[in-house]
Design a protein around this motif. Structure first.
Motif, PDB file in Angstrom:
ATOM      1  N   CYS A  26      -6.390   9.433   7.822  1.00 25.03           N
ATOM      2  CA  CYS A  26      -6.121   9.385   6.232  1.00 25.03           C
ATOM      3  C   CYS A  26      -7.567   8.666   5.848  1.00 25.03           C
ATOM      4  N   SER A  27      -7.364   8.549   4.273  1.00 25.64           N
ATOM      5  CA  SER A  27      -8.540   7.821   3.596  1.00 25.64           C
ATOM      6  C   SER A  27      -7.781   6.774   2.684  1.00 25.64           C
ATOM      7  N   TRP A  28      -8.580   5.905   2.320  1.00 25.32           N
ATOM      8  CA  TRP A  28      -8.171   4.871   1.256  1.00 25.32           C
ATOM      9  C   TRP A  28      -8.954   4.854   0.046  1.00 25.32           C
ATOM     10  N   ASP A  29      -8.449   4.766  -1.199  1.00 29.61           N
ATOM     11  CA  ASP A  29      -9.027   4.375  -2.307  1.00 29.61           C
ATOM     12  C   ASP A  29      -9.045   3.053  -2.776  1.00 29.61           C
ATOM     13  N   ILE A  62       1.425   5.379   0.780  1.00 32.10           N
ATOM     14  CA  ILE A  62       0.710   6.818   1.586  1.00 32.10           C
ATOM     15  C   ILE A  62       1.136   7.721   0.972  1.00 32.10           C
ATOM     16  N   SER A  86      -3.339   5.549   0.380  1.00 32.86           N
ATOM     17  CA  SER A  86      -4.114   6.332   1.484  1.00 32.86           C
ATOM     18  C   SER A  86      -3.421   7.730   1.098  1.00 32.86           C
ATOM     19  N   TYR A  87      -4.373   8.855   1.437  1.00 33.57           N
ATOM     20  CA  TYR A  87      -4.080  10.315   1.429  1.00 33.57           C
ATOM     21  C   TYR A  87      -4.462  10.726   2.867  1.00 33.57           C
ATOM     22  N   SER A 142      -5.472   1.034  -3.198  1.00 34.18           N
ATOM     23  CA  SER A 142      -4.733   0.900  -2.311  1.00 34.18           C
ATOM     24  C   SER A 142      -3.480   1.975  -1.907  1.00 34.18           C
ATOM     25  N   SER A 192       1.047  -1.119   0.156  1.00 41.35           N
ATOM     26  CA  SER A 192      -0.077   0.080  -0.052  1.00 41.35           C
ATOM     27  C   SER A 192       0.769   1.105   0.012  1.00 41.35           C
ATOM     28  N   SER A 244      -2.825   7.198  11.117  1.00 37.64           N
ATOM     29  CA  SER A 244      -3.094   6.687   9.954  1.00 37.64           C
ATOM     30  C   SER A 244      -4.915   6.709   9.745  1.00 37.64           C
TER      31      SER A 244
END
Length: 134
Positions: A99-102, A24, A107-108, A105, A22, A96
């Motif tokens: 943060c967001s996940w799309d 980041i 993470s923003y 995979s 993943s 974490s």
């Protein structure tokens, strides 16, 4: 059997350097009132020095990395704005959840630098205050 599993695990960790698949992305957005007093920042981890940056109002300084497998990845930044400064972690495993996940995979993690402090969240529209200026 157990011995072979641990040998394979060690080989896997050696090959991947203990990193997961993943990605980041950490974004630091200058949301200060104007460019009369410039923002300066310096970000780094134990392994990577990202250098000094001087964003203008509205600029998005960002970087990405692949976290280590057991959650020990840490990036910190030091910020200066006129006579004010602040230094803190901008990414740790503990941060974490902010943060967001799309679906790819990724993470923003967004940091918004404002006159009254530093805000973090999964997008620029969903931030909460995390730190004040010193």
């Amino acid at each position: 059997m157990t011995k072979n599993f641990f040998i394979l695990l060690i080989i896997f960790l050696y090959i991947t350097n203990g990193k997961v698949d993943s990605r980041i992305e950490v974004h630091v957005v200058d949301a200060l009132p104007n460019n009369d007093i410039p923002l300066s920042l310096h970000c780094a981890s134990k392994d990577d020095d990202l250098g000094y940056h001087y964003p203008k109002v509205g600029d998005d300084f960002h970087f990405h990395f692949y976290p280590k497998l057991f959650g020990h990845t840490l990036f910190f930044c030091h910020f200066w704005w006129g006579k004010k400064d602040a230094a803190f972690d901008v990414y740790t495993y503990e941060l974490s959840p902010n943060c967001s996940w799309d679906d790819r995979s990724i993470s923003y993690c967004y940091w918004k630098v404002q006159e009254d402090g530093f805000y973090m969240g999964p997008s620029l529209n969903e931030v909460k205050k995390m730190h004040d200026w010193n």
